[in-house]
Design an enzyme around this catalytic site. Sequence first.
Site, mmCIF file in Angstrom:
data_model
loop_
_atom_site.group_PDB
_atom_site.id
_atom_site.type_symbol
_atom_site.label_atom_id
_atom_site.label_comp_id
_atom_site.label_asym_id
_atom_site.label_seq_id
_atom_site.Cartn_x
_atom_site.Cartn_y
_atom_site.Cartn_z
ATOM 1 N N TYR A 1 -14.767 -2.094 9.200
ATOM 2 C CA TYR A 1 -13.368 -1.648 9.254
ATOM 3 C C TYR A 1 -12.766 -1.902 10.637
ATOM 4 C CZ TYR A 1 -9.292 1.422 9.057
ATOM 5 O OH TYR A 1 -8.013 1.917 9.104
ATOM 6 N N SER B 1 -5.488 -0.083 13.716
ATOM 7 C CA SER B 1 -6.152 1.209 13.841
ATOM 8 C C SER B 1 -6.808 1.301 15.208
ATOM 9 C CB SER B 1 -7.224 1.375 12.751
ATOM 10 O OG SER B 1 -8.026 2.510 12.988
ATOM 11 N N ARG C 1 0.279 6.088 -1.670
ATOM 12 C CA ARG C 1 -0.147 7.353 -1.057
ATOM 13 C C ARG C 1 -0.210 7.220 0.464
ATOM 14 N NH1 ARG C 1 -4.308 5.005 -3.674
ATOM 15 N NH2 ARG C 1 -3.961 6.302 -5.484
ATOM 16 N N GLY D 1 0.803 -1.221 0.000
ATOM 17 C CA GLY D 1 0.000 0.000 0.000
ATOM 18 C C GLY D 1 0.833 1.266 0.000
ATOM 19 N N LEU E 1 -4.178 -7.385 -3.785
ATOM 20 C CA LEU E 1 -4.157 -8.093 -2.504
ATOM 21 C C LEU E 1 -5.320 -9.065 -2.328
ATOM 22 C CD1 LEU E 1 -2.924 -5.372 -0.019
ATOM 23 C CD2 LEU E 1 -1.972 -7.662 -0.259
ATOM 24 N N LYS F 1 -9.621 -4.484 11.785
ATOM 25 C CA LYS F 1 -8.413 -4.014 12.458
ATOM 26 C C LYS F 1 -8.258 -4.640 13.849
ATOM 27 C CE LYS F 1 -6.762 -1.411 9.233
ATOM 28 N NZ LYS F 1 -5.474 -1.755 8.563
ATOM 29 N N ASN G 1 0.682 -2.712 5.355
ATOM 30 C CA ASN G 1 0.049 -1.404 5.498
ATOM 31 C C ASN G 1 -1.236 -1.252 4.696
ATOM 32 O OD1 ASN G 1 -0.098 1.652 5.797
ATOM 33 N ND2 ASN G 1 0.266 1.445 3.602
#
Length: 246
Positions: free
Chosen positions: A155, A142, A15, A12, A65, A159, A91
């Site tokens: 999400y 996260s 950016r 990743g 991925l 994590k 990442n």
Amino acid sequence: MMLQGKNIVVTGTKRGIGKAIVCKLASEGANVWACARKKDDGFEEKLNEIALKNGVVIEPVYFDLTDEGQIKEAVKNIVKSKRPIDGLVNNAGIAAYNKLQMMKIDEIKNIFSTNYFSALYLTQLLMRRITRNTGSIVFVSSVSGFIPEIGNIAYGGSKAAVSHAVKILAKELSSEGIRVNAVAPGLVNTDMKNLASEEVWEELKHRIMIGRVAEPNEIANVISFLLSDQSSYMTAQTVHVDGGMF
């Protein structure tokens, strides 16, 4: 330099935090396999610029991925370089925020596939190649995995799974001398912030003791430390880099 001569795989990297990781590792003397989903001339030009500036080797590696075949092929290409693999940074990740009743199950599956399952699969393929006794694996988790916010079931769940896996994998690899840790960023000034409304963003900022969001390089600094020998007595940890979020 903390990582002089080390060779690190990072996913990743186009950016945000990933790009900052590449810049930081290169500045610390590491060679990097910079993984991304699609070939991009502008991306490669930037990698060449970073490599020349720091006197290191940075190789782009392209794969999706969510495609196991592409991950396998990418690992083969990395191994072909004949350089030892000293570290891995998982990442890459995607996010979506909504209440469970408003989400399609395929969307949830895609988030887990990218953020959790693909990271485990890449790690599984590479860990036998990682340098014994000095190797280090870092996952990007996260704070979302620890805060039960409405709309964060997919999400945040992915994590939370990452941070749990880190503890188990650290125990599994302890006999090999390979350390495994995670970094859990809070709010970071990246494109991902656009997924939440400005109102939500401002409300969350008021819960940060330092009083501002993080810049990507501030997360990259901690990841670089965890990859280095300076963190030689750290494993099975998820380090919160969230400005004191409450």
